[in-house]
Design an enzyme around this catalytic site. Structure first.
Site, PDB file in Angstrom:
ATOM      1  N   ASP A  13       0.925  -1.258  -0.043  1.00 46.75           N
ATOM      2  CA  ASP A  13      -0.053   0.044  -0.198  1.00 46.75           C
ATOM      3  C   ASP A  13       0.845   1.353  -0.063  1.00 46.75           C
ATOM      4  OD1 ASP A  13      -2.099  -1.712   0.069  1.00 46.75           O
ATOM      5  OD2 ASP A  13      -1.999  -1.673   2.446  1.00 46.75           O
ATOM      6  N   GLY A  15       1.493   2.843  -2.616  1.00 45.49           N
ATOM      7  CA  GLY A  15       1.166   3.685  -3.813  1.00 45.49           C
ATOM      8  C   GLY A  15       1.641   3.442  -5.047  1.00 45.49           C
ATOM      9  N   LYS A  16       1.828   1.964  -5.294  1.00 43.97           N
ATOM     10  CA  LYS A  16       2.262   1.517  -6.424  1.00 43.97           C
ATOM     11  C   LYS A  16       1.331   1.802  -7.694  1.00 43.97           C
ATOM     12  CE  LYS A  16       2.430  -2.600  -4.318  1.00 43.97           C
ATOM     13  NZ  LYS A  16       2.024  -2.076  -2.907  1.00 43.97           N
ATOM     14  N   GLY A  40      -4.583  -4.345  -3.737  1.00 45.50           N
ATOM     15  CA  GLY A  40      -5.593  -3.464  -3.931  1.00 45.50           C
ATOM     16  C   GLY A  40      -4.803  -2.169  -4.350  1.00 45.50           C
ATOM     17  N   HIS A  41      -4.818  -1.867  -5.734  1.00 46.08           N
ATOM     18  CA  HIS A  41      -4.130  -0.745  -6.240  1.00 46.08           C
ATOM     19  C   HIS A  41      -4.981   0.466  -6.722  1.00 46.08           C
ATOM     20  CE1 HIS A  41      -0.609  -3.792  -7.095  1.00 46.08           C
ATOM     21  NE2 HIS A  41      -0.940  -3.510  -5.906  1.00 46.08           N
ATOM     22  N   GLN A 224       2.133  -6.094  -3.200  1.00 40.45           N
ATOM     23  CA  GLN A 224       2.369  -6.304  -1.872  1.00 40.45           C
ATOM     24  C   GLN A 224       3.548  -5.263  -1.617  1.00 40.45           C
ATOM     25  OE1 GLN A 224       1.421  -9.679  -3.440  1.00 40.45           O
ATOM     26  NE2 GLN A 224      -0.468  -8.601  -2.921  1.00 40.45           N
ATOM     27  N   THR A 239       2.944 -12.669   2.894  1.00 36.95           N
ATOM     28  CA  THR A 239       2.176 -13.364   1.906  1.00 36.95           C
ATOM     29  C   THR A 239       3.010 -14.564   1.266  1.00 36.95           C
ATOM     30  OG1 THR A 239       0.731 -12.923  -0.262  1.00 36.95           O
ATOM     31  CG2 THR A 239       2.784 -11.970  -0.183  1.00 36.95           C
ATOM     32  N   ALA A 299      -7.367  -0.932   0.589  1.00 31.02           N
ATOM     33  CA  ALA A 299      -8.176  -0.911  -0.532  1.00 31.02           C
ATOM     34  C   ALA A 299      -8.918  -2.225  -0.870  1.00 31.02           C
ATOM     35  CB  ALA A 299      -7.104  -0.491  -1.764  1.00 31.02           C
ATOM     36  N   LEU A 332       3.838  12.433   0.964  1.00 35.05           N
ATOM     37  CA  LEU A 332       4.518  13.482   1.436  1.00 35.05           C
ATOM     38  C   LEU A 332       3.433  14.437   2.175  1.00 35.05           C
ATOM     39  CD1 LEU A 332       7.352  14.584   2.213  1.00 35.05           C
ATOM     40  CD2 LEU A 332       7.215  15.900   0.212  1.00 35.05           C
TER      41      LEU A 332
HETATM   42  P1  GDP Z   1      -0.625   0.249  -3.427  1.00 32.07           P
HETATM   43  O1  GDP Z   1      -1.218  -0.920  -3.036  1.00 32.07           O
HETATM   44  O2  GDP Z   1       0.632   0.497  -3.296  1.00 32.07           O
HETATM   45  O3  GDP Z   1      -1.025   0.432  -5.128  1.00 32.07           O
HETATM   46  O4  GDP Z   1      -1.288   1.477  -2.813  1.00 32.07           O
HETATM   47  P2  GDP Z   1      -3.074   1.450  -2.170  1.00 32.07           P
HETATM   48  O5  GDP Z   1      -3.768   2.116  -3.518  1.00 32.07           O
HETATM   49  O6  GDP Z   1      -3.415   0.272  -1.567  1.00 32.07           O
HETATM   50  O7  GDP Z   1      -2.968   2.591  -1.213  1.00 32.07           O
HETATM   51  C1  GDP Z   1      -2.466   4.029  -1.260  1.00 32.07           C
HETATM   52  C2  GDP Z   1      -3.320   4.909  -1.109  1.00 32.07           C
HETATM   53  O8  GDP Z   1      -2.853   6.206  -1.203  1.00 32.07           O
HETATM   54  C3  GDP Z   1      -4.416   5.247  -1.956  1.00 32.07           C
HETATM   55  O9  GDP Z   1      -5.585   5.526  -1.442  1.00 32.07           O
HETATM   56  C4  GDP Z   1      -4.082   6.118  -2.960  1.00 32.07           C
HETATM   57  O10 GDP Z   1      -5.064   7.011  -3.597  1.00 32.07           O
HETATM   58  C5  GDP Z   1      -3.188   7.183  -2.126  1.00 32.07           C
HETATM   59  N1  GDP Z   1      -2.224   7.622  -2.303  1.00 32.07           N
HETATM   60  C6  GDP Z   1      -1.137   7.434  -3.172  1.00 32.07           C
HETATM   61  N2  GDP Z   1      -0.098   8.536  -3.295  1.00 32.07           N
HETATM   62  C7  GDP Z   1      -0.592   9.451  -2.430  1.00 32.07           C
HETATM   63  C8  GDP Z   1      -0.107  10.629  -2.126  1.00 32.07           C
HETATM   64  O11 GDP Z   1       0.777  11.123  -2.648  1.00 32.07           O
HETATM   65  N3  GDP Z   1      -0.801  11.466  -1.329  1.00 32.07           N
HETATM   66  C9  GDP Z   1      -1.964  10.920  -0.678  1.00 32.07           C
HETATM   67  N4  GDP Z   1      -2.407  11.725   0.179  1.00 32.07           N
HETATM   68  N5  GDP Z   1      -2.419   9.790  -1.050  1.00 32.07           N
HETATM   69  C10 GDP Z   1      -2.025   9.163  -1.909  1.00 32.07           C
HETATM   70  P1  IMO Z   2      -0.806  -4.172  -2.426  1.00 30.38           P
HETATM   71  O1  IMO Z   2      -0.428  -4.814  -3.621  1.00 30.38           O
HETATM   72  C1  IMO Z   2      -0.899  -4.542   2.226  1.00 30.38           C
HETATM   73  C2  IMO Z   2      -1.001  -8.936   3.629  1.00 30.38           C
HETATM   74  C3  IMO Z   2      -2.338  -9.250   4.665  1.00 30.38           C
HETATM   75  C4  IMO Z   2      -1.593 -10.159   5.380  1.00 30.38           C
HETATM   76  C5  IMO Z   2      -0.430 -10.766   4.526  1.00 30.38           C
HETATM   77  C6  IMO Z   2      -0.849 -12.035   4.235  1.00 30.38           C
HETATM   78  O2  IMO Z   2      -2.208  -3.609  -2.296  1.00 30.38           O
HETATM   79  O3  IMO Z   2       0.233  -3.448  -1.622  1.00 30.38           O
HETATM   80  P2  IMO Z   2      -2.402 -12.907   2.116  1.00 30.38           P
HETATM   81  O4  IMO Z   2      -3.950 -12.728   1.920  1.00 30.38           O
HETATM   82  O5  IMO Z   2      -1.668 -12.338   1.105  1.00 30.38           O
HETATM   83  O6  IMO Z   2      -2.306 -14.325   2.117  1.00 30.38           O
HETATM   84  O7  IMO Z   2      -2.196 -11.912   3.363  1.00 30.38           O
HETATM   85  O8  IMO Z   2      -0.193  -9.864   3.505  1.00 30.38           O
HETATM   86  N1  IMO Z   2      -1.180  -8.281   2.262  1.00 30.38           N
HETATM   87  C7  IMO Z   2      -1.105  -6.876   1.925  1.00 30.38           C
HETATM   88  N2  IMO Z   2      -0.964  -5.953   2.745  1.00 30.38           N
HETATM   89  N3  IMO Z   2      -1.061  -4.780   0.567  1.00 30.38           N
HETATM   90  C8  IMO Z   2      -1.224  -5.643  -0.037  1.00 30.38           C
HETATM   91  O9  IMO Z   2      -1.128  -5.471  -1.521  1.00 30.38           O
HETATM   92  C9  IMO Z   2      -1.256  -6.904   0.583  1.00 30.38           C
HETATM   93  N4  IMO Z   2      -1.598  -8.138   0.244  1.00 30.38           N
HETATM   94  C10 IMO Z   2      -1.478  -8.899   1.221  1.00 30.38           C
HETATM   95  O10 IMO Z   2      -2.713  -8.111   5.189  1.00 30.38           O
HETATM   96  O11 IMO Z   2      -1.153  -9.206   6.484  1.00 30.38           O
HETATM   97 MG    MG Z   3      -2.889  -1.710  -1.910  1.00 29.77          MG
END
Ligand code: GDP
Ligand code: IMO
Ligand code: MG
Length: 429
Positions: A13, A15-16, A40-41, A224, A239, A299, A332
């Site tokens: 999470d 911000g990939k 969840g991206h 992840q 994971t 997400a 940031l």
């Molecule tokens: P990912 O799994 O690495 O793709 O990240 P997620 O989408 O799960 O979580 C990142 C969250 O931060 C999402 O809600 C994005 O919309 C948000 N996000 C990403 N970059 C920024 C940033 O620079 N500032 C803020 N405030 N939110 C951001």
């Molecule tokens: P993105 O790509 C954050 C965590 C779960 C748990 C552990 C194992 O959005 O960054 P699993 O269901 O994979 O067997 O769970 O890994 N986890 C994540 N945490 N972002 C993710 O993906 C994750 N995918 C799995 O919360 O701790």
């Molecule tokens: Mg995510």
């Protein structure tokens, strides 16, 4: 020609999704190489939010999106996601979304076992996403998995399902006290998914090879984070796949010589969802403030993310494990308004200085983070488009991160929107 890997450096999470969506403009092909719909991206374009769990985040830019052999794919979720994206005006077709014939299929028993096992072990649970990820990778390693090439062949699929249901029902009923599954019902349900997805199924490795021969550029979308890697993470709170950059090759079907850049996404602080160690976790109002301002909810599962200070020990580990060539600092903007900021530079364990992330969770539990304190800034940076327009203290914070990690910052993200980004170096241009 550049082929760039995007990797999470912390616990996911970071911000990939946002960064992949941004850079996809300059790439031709975007490929996921591990994980499944535990990911969840999030992408935000013109104020509209899109969340993808399986379809690569290059889809909004309508690039060729590939789901590699290294993934475990729930076909029901993939069909739902194709419909969700198409419904939001983003066409997903057999031309722009290809699924590896070798990717593993998540079956109902995998998901059921994931949830039932977590329930059974209670306090010792991992806190998985409950999507069946672990059990599916287990079957892959046991050589009893079902691949997409099997899903779309009714004879092979029917036989595999009947064999597996007999074995899995035994465990479900007698070990996990769950209701048994019905093979005929599963075969009928999955026939629908097979019919929908068959036109997407192909040899993804060949698709990438052909793209490279045409001089096209590839973006690898990690899921992840480095510390959820099955080998290098906080085992067993990880994971079930290798999340590090090395797996981009095995999980997509390409040789390592093709990779030119590895960008590590670093959230400006640290978060974690699920159980497991987190040395810099905050349990006070600062942690709550970051959680709220950063909207730190998962997400995928909607769970509240645990929050803490930036941990340089963790990210230094990611620099080494992934061979990072550049850093992307995200969120940031969330740190604005705090009087002071802390960065953990190393740990202290029973009086000894610890600079490398320990393998033993027992040792890690005895580690105290040692912090360096920097002054905060009060300005809202979410509209800043040039690095030099950032407040002095924000620049100092970034500069200290670069020094501690000995890696250049190439992109700074100051908000969720695609345009809220300061690009210092684009690997594709
Ligand atoms: P990912 O799994 O690495 O793709 O990240 P997620 O989408 O799960 O979580 C990142 C969250 O931060 C999402 O809600 C994005 O919309 C948000 N996000 C990403 N970059 C920024 C940033 O620079 N500032 C803020 N405030 N939110 C951001
Ligand atoms: P993105 O790509 C954050 C965590 C779960 C748990 C552990 C194992 O959005 O960054 P699993 O269901 O994979 O067997 O769970 O890994 N986890 C994540 N945490 N972002 C993710 O993906 C994750 N995918 C799995 O919360 O701790
Ligand atoms: Mg995510």
């Amino acid at each position: 020609m550049a082929n760039t890997v995007i990797i999470g450096t912390q616990w996911g999470d970071e911000g990939k999704g946002k960064i992949v969506d941004l850079l996809a403009e300059y790439a031709d092909v975007v490929v996921r190489f591990q994980g499944g719909n535990n990911a969840g991206h999030t992408m935000v374009v013109d104020g509209e939010q899109f969340i993808s769990h399986l379809v690569p985040s290059g889809i909004l830019q309508q690039k060729t999106c590939l789901i590699g052999n290294g993934l475990v794919v729930d076909p029901a979720v993939l069909v739902e996601e194709i419909d969700y994206l198409t419904g939001k005006g983003v066409p997903v077709t057999p031309e722009n979304l290809r699924v590896s014939d070798r990717a593993q299929v998540i079956m109902p028993w995998h998901q059921k076992m994931d949830v039932a096992r977590e329930k059974k072990i209670g306090d010792k649970k991992i806190g998985t996403t409950g999507r069946g990820i672990g059990p599916t990778y287990e079957d892959k390693a046991a050589r009893t998995g079902i691949r997409f090439v099997d899903l779309i062949d009714p004879d092979v699929f029917g036989e595999l399902v009947r064999t597996m249901v007999a074995e899995k029902n035994f465990i479900l009923q007698h070990y996990l006290s769950e209701a048994p599954l019905n093979a005929d019902a599963i075969i009928a349900e999955y026939k629908g998914y097979a019919d929908r997805l068959a036109p997407h199924v192909t040899n993804v490795s060949v698709v990438m090879d052909e793209a490279r021969r045409r001089g096209e550029q590839i973006l690898f979308e990690g899921a992840q984070g480095t510390h959820l890697d099955i080998d290098h993470g906080t085992y067993p709170f990880v994971t079930s796949s290798n999340t590090v950059s090395g797996n981009a090759c095995a999980g997509a079907g390409i040789g390592p010589g093709a990779l030119t850049d590895v960008m590590g996404i670093v959230k400006a602080y640290t978060t974690r969802v699920g159980q497991g160690p987190f040395p810099t976790e905050l349990f006070d109002e600062t942690g709550d403030a970051i959680q709220q301002k950063g909207a730190e909810f998962g997400a995928t599962t909607g769970r509240r993310r645990r929050c803490g200070w930036l941990d340089a020990v963790l990210v230094r580990n990611a620099v080494r494990l992934n061979g990072l060539t550049g850093l992307v600092i995200t969120k940031l903007d969330v740190l604005g308004g705090l009087d002071e900021l802390k960065i953990c530079t190393h740990y202290r364990c029973k009086g000894e200085e610890v600079r490398h992330f320990p393998a033993s969770l027992k040792v890690l539990a005895d580690c105290e983070p040692v912090y360096e304190t920097l002054p905060g800034w009060s300005e809202d940076v979410s509209g800043v488009l040039k690095k030099e327009d950032l407040p002095r203290n924000a620049l100092d914070y970034l500069s200290r991160i670069e020094d501690l990690l000995e890696t250049p910052i190439q992109i700074i993200s100051v908000g969720p929107g695609r345009e809220q980004t300061i690009v210092l170096r684009n690997p594709f241009v």
